[in-house]
Scaffold this active site. Structure first.
Site, PDB file in Angstrom:
ATOM      1  N   SER A   1       0.845  -1.187   0.000  1.00  0.00           N
ATOM      2  CA  SER A   1       0.000   0.000   0.000  1.00  0.00           C
ATOM      3  C   SER A   1       0.881   1.239   0.000  1.00  0.00           C
ATOM      4  O   SER A   1       2.054   1.182   0.402  1.00  0.00           O
ATOM      5  CB  SER A   1      -0.907  -0.004   1.243  1.00  0.00           C
ATOM      6  OG  SER A   1      -1.566   1.230   1.392  1.00  0.00           O
TER       7      SER A   1
ATOM      8  N   TYR B   1      -1.898  -0.475  10.583  1.00  0.00           N
ATOM      9  CA  TYR B   1      -1.942  -0.832   9.165  1.00  0.00           C
ATOM     10  C   TYR B   1      -0.683  -0.341   8.443  1.00  0.00           C
ATOM     11  O   TYR B   1      -0.074  -1.070   7.650  1.00  0.00           O
ATOM     12  CB  TYR B   1      -3.198  -0.236   8.519  1.00  0.00           C
ATOM     13  CG  TYR B   1      -3.379  -0.587   7.062  1.00  0.00           C
ATOM     14  CD1 TYR B   1      -3.877  -1.827   6.687  1.00  0.00           C
ATOM     15  CD2 TYR B   1      -3.069   0.327   6.062  1.00  0.00           C
ATOM     16  CE1 TYR B   1      -4.057  -2.153   5.345  1.00  0.00           C
ATOM     17  CE2 TYR B   1      -3.245   0.017   4.723  1.00  0.00           C
ATOM     18  CZ  TYR B   1      -3.739  -1.220   4.365  1.00  0.00           C
ATOM     19  OH  TYR B   1      -3.909  -1.535   3.041  1.00  0.00           O
TER      20      TYR B   1
END
Length: 399
Positions: A271, A284
């Protein structure tokens, strides 16, 4: 031109040749300087005993013209210089270092120019795509989202698919869609990627039933959607286990066969949050930073051991409209849009087919990431506020 190409492609041979020449030049008798300490050490070398000297005294006197049987100082020095094995002098070592430095610098400059020219050319001329028909592709987290879409895209290329997901019904539906989309064969398994023992167990089952994996896509991921202080320990651990540690276990299970065959492809779906910290996604971001660093490090290890047939692709997209980040908004949709999953999947498959190492989506992420490393921290925070990167992200975790 041919000489430049040879220096660029085989600098080891050129350096070896010039180093040998330097050592030979600096070890010639007229270059070497006689050192008294070397002559003293020569007296400790094994030589004739006293009986041999007595027996051959006459021949020694006749040869040297001396009653004592001693050789003239000049000739003795030359004799000792021939008997002492000469090690490379400081001049030879220095010359070798200079030559190596010069050649390595030239190599880096020429290769840098070539790589930049090559990249510029490929802005207009598409890269050649490899044929993956018949390859065995394993996708984790294939039960929904971009995992399902990637399965359909790889199926259209005539691959054998191995699908993993914790959701039994979801992975079965993906298998059905992939089969109808042209996959040679589809195998699906229920696997909790956060459990190391289960990953190894299912991996062994895959090896028995399907064979070696040639393209491994680590796609499974979760997000808590909570601030760090509000995140339960169990969810933080789960995030790290699925988003990061699962990559370790799948690599351990399938990478040895790729190394043995010097053939394969490792795809890490990370990501942009693995490159730039995001407000409200501490766990995350940490997991994705770990995934990026792990994939990059293993890729360098493979290059270091000469296994350049095993490729690496690291995918770092901005937020994708798959349901995981429902509720997320972007301040500047033109610069940082919420990405369409079909577009992202096509870019991922194209990156695999062209052996692209880093894929950042959208393209503006390349510039933003570079600015992060170039700008002063306060300046980058100011830029983040302007672009909306520092706004708190709220995620839908109900799915």
């Amino acid at each position: 031109m041919w000489l430049i190409c040879f220096i660029v492609k085989r600098p080891d041979r050129v350096c070896g040749f010039l180093s040998a020449f330097a050592c030979w030049w600096c070890s010639r008798p007229e270059v070497l300087i006689f050192r008294p300490e070397a002559a003293q050490s020569a007296s400790a070398l094994p030589g004739p005993n006293s009986q041999d000297l007595t027996r051959h005294g006459e021949s020694a006197r006749g040869a040297c013209g001396s009653v004592s049987g001693r050789v003239p100082p000049g000739s003795r020095g030359l004799q000792r210089k021939r008997r002492i094995p000469q090690s490379p002098s400081k001049t030879a070592v220095l010359l070798r270092f200079i030559m190596n430095f010069f050649l390595e610098t030239i190599q880096v400059l020429l290769l840098s120019i070539w790589f930049n020219v090559e990249s510029f050319i490929h802005l207009f001329v598409p890269r050649k795509k490899k044929n993956i028909s018949g390859e065995v592709v394993l996708i984790t987290g294939a039960g929904s989202g971009i995992g399902r879409l990637m399965a359909q895209e790889f199926a259209a290329l005539g691959t054998v698919l191995v699908l993993w997901d914790i959701n039994k019904e979801g992975v079965k539906e993906t298998a059905r869609l992939a089969q109808s989309n042209g996959a040679v064969k589809v195998h699906h398994y229920v696997c909790d990627c956060s459990d190391k023992n289960e990953v190894y167990r299912v991996a062994d089952q895959v090896k028995r039933e399907v064979g070696d994996i040639s393209i491994l896509v680590n796609n499974a991921g979760i997000v808590t959607g909570k601030k760090f202080i509000d995140s339960p320990d169990s969810l933080i651990e789960k995030t790290m286990e699925v988003n990061t540690m699962a990559h370790f276990w799948t690599y351990k299970a399938f990478l040895p066969a790729m190394i043995a065959n010097n053939h394969g492809h490792l795809v890490s779906i990370a990501s942009s949050a693995g490159l730039i910290g995001v407000n409200g996604l501490a766990d995350y971001c940490a997991s994705k930073f770990g995934a990026v660093g792990f994939a990059e490090s293993v890729g360098l290890e493979l290059l270091a051991i000469g296994k350049d047939g095993v490729k690496t692709t690291i995918v770092c997209p901005y937020f994708i409209n798959t349901g995981m980040f429902d509720g997320c908004q972007t301040k500047w949709p033109t610069v940082l849009p919420i990405l369409d999953p079909h577009y992202v999947v096509k870019k991922i498959v194209n990156a695999v087919l062209t052996d692209q190492v880093y894929l950042l989506l959208p393209r503006s992420m390349y510039i933003i990431t570079a600015l992060k490393n170039l700008l002063h921290w306060k300046s980058f925070v100011l830029l983040g506020v302007y672009l909306g990167l520092t706004a708190e992200v709220e995620c839908d975790t109900s799915s």
